[in-house]
Motif scaffolding. Structure first.
Motif, short mmCIF file in Angstrom:
data_model
loop_
_atom_site.label_atom_id
_atom_site.label_comp_id
_atom_site.label_asym_id
_atom_site.label_seq_id
_atom_site.Cartn_x
_atom_site.Cartn_y
_atom_site.Cartn_z
N GLU A 118 24.40 1.90 6.02
CA GLU A 118 25.73 2.38 6.39
C GLU A 118 26.11 3.61 5.58
O GLU A 118 26.05 3.60 4.35
N GLY A 119 26.46 4.68 6.27
CA GLY A 119 26.91 5.90 5.60
C GLY A 119 25.80 6.74 4.99
O GLY A 119 26.07 7.66 4.23
N ALA A 120 24.53 6.44 5.29
CA ALA A 120 23.43 7.22 4.73
C ALA A 120 22.26 7.22 5.71
O ALA A 120 22.27 6.51 6.71
N ALA A 121 21.25 8.02 5.40
CA ALA A 121 20.05 8.06 6.22
C ALA A 121 19.36 6.71 6.17
O ALA A 121 19.36 6.03 5.15
N SER A 122 18.76 6.31 7.30
CA SER A 122 18.10 5.02 7.33
C SER A 122 16.83 5.03 6.48
O SER A 122 16.30 6.08 6.13
N ILE A 123 16.36 3.85 6.15
CA ILE A 123 15.19 3.67 5.30
C ILE A 123 14.02 3.24 6.16
O ILE A 123 14.17 2.40 7.05
N LYS A 124 12.88 3.82 5.89
CA LYS A 124 11.63 3.33 6.47
C LYS A 124 10.85 2.73 5.30
O LYS A 124 10.66 3.39 4.29
N ALA A 125 10.44 1.47 5.45
CA ALA A 125 9.80 0.78 4.35
C ALA A 125 8.67 -0.09 4.88
O ALA A 125 8.63 -0.45 6.05
N ALA A 126 7.76 -0.41 3.97
CA ALA A 126 6.66 -1.32 4.30
C ALA A 126 6.13 -1.95 3.03
O ALA A 126 6.25 -1.37 1.95
N ILE A 127 5.56 -3.11 3.18
CA ILE A 127 4.80 -3.72 2.09
C ILE A 127 3.33 -3.51 2.42
O ILE A 127 2.87 -3.84 3.51
N VAL A 128 2.63 -2.92 1.47
CA VAL A 128 1.20 -2.70 1.61
C VAL A 128 0.49 -3.72 0.72
O VAL A 128 0.56 -3.61 -0.50
N PRO A 129 -0.16 -4.72 1.32
CA PRO A 129 -0.92 -5.67 0.50
C PRO A 129 -2.14 -4.97 -0.09
O PRO A 129 -2.85 -4.26 0.62
N ILE A 130 -2.37 -5.15 -1.37
CA ILE A 130 -3.54 -4.58 -2.04
C ILE A 130 -4.30 -5.75 -2.65
O ILE A 130 -3.76 -6.48 -3.49
N ILE A 131 -5.54 -5.92 -2.22
CA ILE A 131 -6.36 -7.03 -2.69
C ILE A 131 -7.25 -6.53 -3.82
O ILE A 131 -8.00 -5.57 -3.67
N LEU A 132 -7.14 -7.20 -4.96
CA LEU A 132 -7.91 -6.87 -6.16
C LEU A 132 -8.97 -7.96 -6.36
O LEU A 132 -8.62 -9.12 -6.55
N HIS A 133 -10.22 -7.58 -6.31
CA HIS A 133 -11.32 -8.53 -6.53
C HIS A 133 -11.79 -8.37 -7.97
O HIS A 133 -12.19 -7.27 -8.37
N TYR A 134 -11.74 -9.44 -8.74
CA TYR A 134 -12.20 -9.38 -10.13
C TYR A 134 -12.61 -10.77 -10.60
O TYR A 134 -12.25 -11.77 -9.99
N ALA A 135 -13.36 -10.80 -11.69
CA ALA A 135 -13.80 -12.06 -12.28
C ALA A 135 -13.45 -12.06 -13.75
O ALA A 135 -13.43 -11.02 -14.41
N THR A 136 -13.18 -13.25 -14.27
CA THR A 136 -12.86 -13.41 -15.69
C THR A 136 -13.37 -14.78 -16.15
O THR A 136 -13.51 -15.69 -15.34
N SER A 137 -13.63 -14.90 -17.43
CA SER A 137 -14.12 -16.17 -17.96
C SER A 137 -13.00 -17.12 -18.35
O SER A 137 -13.24 -18.25 -18.72
N ASP A 138 -11.75 -16.67 -18.25
CA ASP A 138 -10.60 -17.47 -18.62
C ASP A 138 -9.66 -17.59 -17.43
O ASP A 138 -9.16 -16.59 -16.94
N ALA A 139 -9.41 -18.81 -16.97
CA ALA A 139 -8.56 -19.01 -15.80
C ALA A 139 -7.13 -18.52 -16.02
O ALA A 139 -6.44 -18.20 -15.07
N LEU A 140 -6.68 -18.45 -17.25
CA LEU A 140 -5.31 -18.01 -17.53
C LEU A 140 -5.21 -16.51 -17.73
O LEU A 140 -4.13 -15.98 -17.95
N ALA A 141 -6.32 -15.81 -17.71
CA ALA A 141 -6.32 -14.37 -17.98
C ALA A 141 -5.99 -13.59 -16.80
O ALA A 141 -6.10 -13.33 -15.84
#
Length: 141
Positions: A118-141
Motif C-alpha cells: 500500500e502506497g509503494a511499488a509492489s514487491i517481487k519476491a521468491a525463496i530460492v532453495p539452496i541444497i548444500l551437500h557435505y559430510a562431517t564426523s560429528d552429528a552436532l556440527a
C-alpha cells in the motif's frame, strides 16, 4: 571454532555477496526499505536427517538453506528480478564447492510471487532453495 555447518553457510553468504550492489543479510528480518538493486536474505534452513557411513563414522547431509530474493521498484521490476536470479545462478555455478568447504552446492528454481504494498511499488519476491551437500564426523556440527 565454528562448526562445519556454520563455516559452509558463511561461505555461501560470502559467495552471494559477490553479486554486485545487492546486500546480503543472514537470518535477519525484512527491513522496511528495499534497496533499488534488490535484497537477499540467507536463512539457515534445515540440515535434515543425515545419511550415515560407519567406517569411518561420517554423517552426510543434504542441508536445505533458503535464500529470500526481494526486488521492489516501480521500473523494470520483473527484469531486475530476473537479472538478479541470473546473477545468483552464475555465482553459484562459479564455485559449487565453496572453495572446497562442501561437496556440492545446487540451487533449485525459485517460485516468484508479486506482493502488493500500500502506497509503494509492489514487491517481487521468491525463496530460492539452496541444497548444500557435505559430510562431517560429528552429528552436532
Amino acid at each position: 571454532m565454528p562448526t562445519p555447518r556454520e563455516t559452509i553457510l558463511e561461505a555461501l553468504a560470502d559467495l552471494l555477496r559477490t553479486v554486485p550492489h545487492v546486500p546480503v543479510l543472514r537470518g535477519e528480518v525484512l527491513p522496511e526499505r528495499i534497496p533499488p538493486s534488490g535484497l537477499m536474505i540467507l536463512r539457515d534452513g534445515n540440515p535434515g536427517e543425515p545419511g550415515v557411513t560407519l567406517s569411518p563414522l561420517m554423517y552426510h547431509y543434504q542441508h536445505r538453506a533458503e535464500l529470500e530474493v526481494i526486488v521492489q521498484t516501480g521500473e523494470e521490476r520483473d527484469a531486475r528480478f530476473d537479472r538478479l536470479i541470473g546473477r545468483i545462478g552464475a555465482a553459484i555455478a562459479a564455485d559449487r564447492t565453496l572453495r572446497g568447504r562442501c561437496d556440492w552446492l545446487e540451487a533449485e528454481a525459485p517460485e516468484p510471487v508479486d506482493l502488493p504494498v500500500e502506497g509503494a511499488a509492489s514487491i517481487k519476491a521468491a525463496i530460492v532453495p539452496i541444497i548444500l551437500h557435505y559430510a562431517t564426523s560429528d552429528a552436532l556440527a
